[in-house]
Structure formats: C-alpha cells, structure tokens
Design an enzyme around this catalytic site. Structure first.
Site, PDB file in Angstrom:
ATOM      1  N   HIS A  32       9.657  -3.270  -1.430  1.00 58.87           N
ATOM      2  CA  HIS A  32       8.669  -2.589  -2.279  1.00 58.87           C
ATOM      3  C   HIS A  32       7.955  -1.533  -1.429  1.00 58.87           C
ATOM      4  O   HIS A  32       7.301  -1.856  -0.432  1.00 58.87           O
ATOM      5  CB  HIS A  32       7.665  -3.609  -2.829  1.00 58.87           C
ATOM      6  CG  HIS A  32       6.691  -3.039  -3.805  1.00 58.87           C
ATOM      7  ND1 HIS A  32       6.985  -2.841  -5.141  1.00 58.87           N
ATOM      8  CD2 HIS A  32       5.413  -2.614  -3.644  1.00 58.87           C
ATOM      9  CE1 HIS A  32       5.937  -2.327  -5.761  1.00 58.87           C
ATOM     10  NE2 HIS A  32       4.961  -2.170  -4.870  1.00 58.87           N
ATOM     11  N   MET A 136      -0.082  -4.308 -12.753  1.00 59.02           N
ATOM     12  CA  MET A 136      -0.940  -4.309 -11.561  1.00 59.02           C
ATOM     13  C   MET A 136      -1.979  -5.420 -11.721  1.00 59.02           C
ATOM     14  O   MET A 136      -2.758  -5.406 -12.677  1.00 59.02           O
ATOM     15  CB  MET A 136      -1.666  -2.963 -11.408  1.00 59.02           C
ATOM     16  CG  MET A 136      -0.830  -1.821 -10.862  1.00 59.02           C
ATOM     17  SD  MET A 136       0.021  -2.117  -9.297  1.00 59.02           S
ATOM     18  CE  MET A 136      -1.315  -2.611  -8.209  1.00 59.02           C
ATOM     19  N   GLY A 141      -4.120   0.810  -4.784  1.00 61.72           N
ATOM     20  CA  GLY A 141      -4.668   1.603  -3.680  1.00 61.72           C
ATOM     21  C   GLY A 141      -4.665   0.882  -2.343  1.00 61.72           C
ATOM     22  O   GLY A 141      -4.554   1.520  -1.305  1.00 61.72           O
ATOM     23  N   GLY A 144      -4.081  -6.552   0.126  1.00 64.41           N
ATOM     24  CA  GLY A 144      -5.052  -7.586   0.493  1.00 64.41           C
ATOM     25  C   GLY A 144      -6.212  -7.785  -0.464  1.00 64.41           C
ATOM     26  O   GLY A 144      -7.228  -8.371  -0.084  1.00 64.41           O
ATOM     27  N   GLY A 176      -2.275  -9.189  -4.954  1.00 69.02           N
ATOM     28  CA  GLY A 176      -2.869 -10.524  -4.797  1.00 69.02           C
ATOM     29  C   GLY A 176      -1.921 -11.669  -5.132  1.00 69.02           C
ATOM     30  O   GLY A 176      -2.369 -12.788  -5.387  1.00 69.02           O
TER      31      GLY A 176
END
Ligand code: DX5
Ligand code: ZN
Length: 215
Positions: A32, A136, A141, A144, A176
């Site tokens: 990715h 998403m 952006g 973590g 996440g």
C-alpha cells in the site's frame, strides 16, 4: 482470509529494501503506497520516483492510494511507475466516472476512497464500475491515528449495497487497523486490510501480518 496491504508510509525509509523484502516474504498480499500532495491532505509523503523504485524490487502488486487533488492528471504517470491498483478520493474528483474509466483503460484496477464524513450512498451509481472502495477509518494524512468506530457501520452498509447491485467491488479499510479490530472489520464485510503502524511498529511484524490475514 483477508487481503493484507502493508502501508509503506510506516516503513523505514533509511532501509526501504529491508521492509520491501519483509513484505515480499511475509503473508502480505500487496504494497500500500500513500501519495499525499500537501493540498488534499495536510501532509506530503512521497511521489513517483519512490513508486518506481519500489516496483523494481516488489514481488507483489502495488496498491496506490492517491491523496491528491485532481488525480486524473497523473493516471498514466502512476501506470508507468508500476501501479497495479489506483485509488482516487471521491472528494478530489469532479468527474469521478470519467476518472474511474481512465484508470481502467490504462489497465489498472480502479478504487475510490471515501473520507470519514463521506456517505457510502454517494457511490450507488458507480458501484458496478469500480474494482474497490476504500473506507478511510481515520482522516487521511497521517499514519498512527486512532480508528473511527463509525467506519464499521459504513463497511456493513457498503457491503449491502455491493451485494444488492451484484457488484464485484472489494472493500478496503485504511487507518488504525490492527489485531484488535481486524476481525470485526472482516465480519462487517472488509476484504482488504491496510495497516501501517500496526505492522511496522510491531515487535513481530510477521505475526501481525499473519493475524490480519487470518481475520
Ligand atoms: C493515512 C494513510 C494510511 C496510513 C495508515 O492517510 O492512508 O494508509 O498509512 O496508517 P496506520 O495503519 O498507522 O493507521
Ligand atoms: Zn492509505
């Protein structure tokens, strides 16, 4: 069995070859690659030369996630740099249908990503044209960040839409994702799990990939 796509944003850029070798030899399926332009998202990551370099040594498909404005400007550049799957943001495309067709005409699989605030309903009229939808589960952006729980409902809703429409689209989830939520995600309908920090920040990345894969 989920498709696992490690996000190279969390790899060690001082020794990228080492982390590419890891993905090549692990149970992971894709690479990715997160492309950020500092406009669509508040961060700048890396661009075409890095994609080209990774392609030279990657033995698995490149899953390229474009977080850039007007991504239609760069479709052939990413094709020529080795992208196999090209994912654009719904929010960044005025003529999404045209952009999706252009990606497919270049011989790549076409994905559409949705920000956390964007409803899956907006994809109803294009769901049979896309190869993948990326939900998403953080604001794009940065790696973590904390998983947004509402994403689970979006995945379930999207799955229903895909089944109803008899679409072949895969559902990818990004942000996440870790070993604590992967099972819920695949149960909700996710086919592809992207994980950056959960893999590259782990003491035993190989075991994490395995666990994500088996979720
Ligand atoms: C975020 C990127 C992600 C990111 C995921 O904008 O799209 O691919 O690398 O990182 P983690 O898995 O650490 O949330
Ligand atoms: Zn991503």
């Amino acid at each position: 069995m989920a498709i696992v796509s490690p996000s190279m944003l969390s790899a060690n850029f001082l020794n990228l070859q080492n982390d590419i070798d890891f993905v090549n030899t692990s149970n992971a399926d894709w690479f990715h690659l997160d492309i950020m332009d500092g406009v669509f998202v508040p961060n700048i990551s890396y661009g075409l030369p890095i994609v080209r370099a990774i392609k030279k040594t990657a033995q698995k498909p490149l899953d390229v996630h474009l977080m850039i404005e007007k991504p239609e400007r760069y479709i052939s550049d990413f094709k020529n740099s080795g992208a196999d799957i090209l994912c654009v943001h719904y929010e960044a495309c005025t003529h999404l249908h045209r952009t999706v067709q252009a990606i497919k005409q270049e011989g790549m699989q076409a994905g559409v990503a949705l920000n956390p605030h964007t409803s899956v309903e907006l994809l109803r009229d294009i769901i049979c044209d896309v190869d993948m939808v990326l939900i998403m589960s953080v604001n794009p952006g940065f790696g973590g960040q904390k998983f947004i729980p509402q994403s689970l409902q979006k995945i379930a809703q999207l799955k229903e839409m895909i089944v109803q429409a008899n679409s072949q689209a895969m559902i990818q989830v990004d942000g996440g994702v870790d070993t604590t939520n992967c099972r819920q995600l695949t149960q909700a309908g996710a086919d592809v799990l992207v994980a950056g920090s959960a893999i590259f920040g782990a003491e035993n990345p190989r075991a994490v990939v395995k666990e994500l894969k088996n979720s």
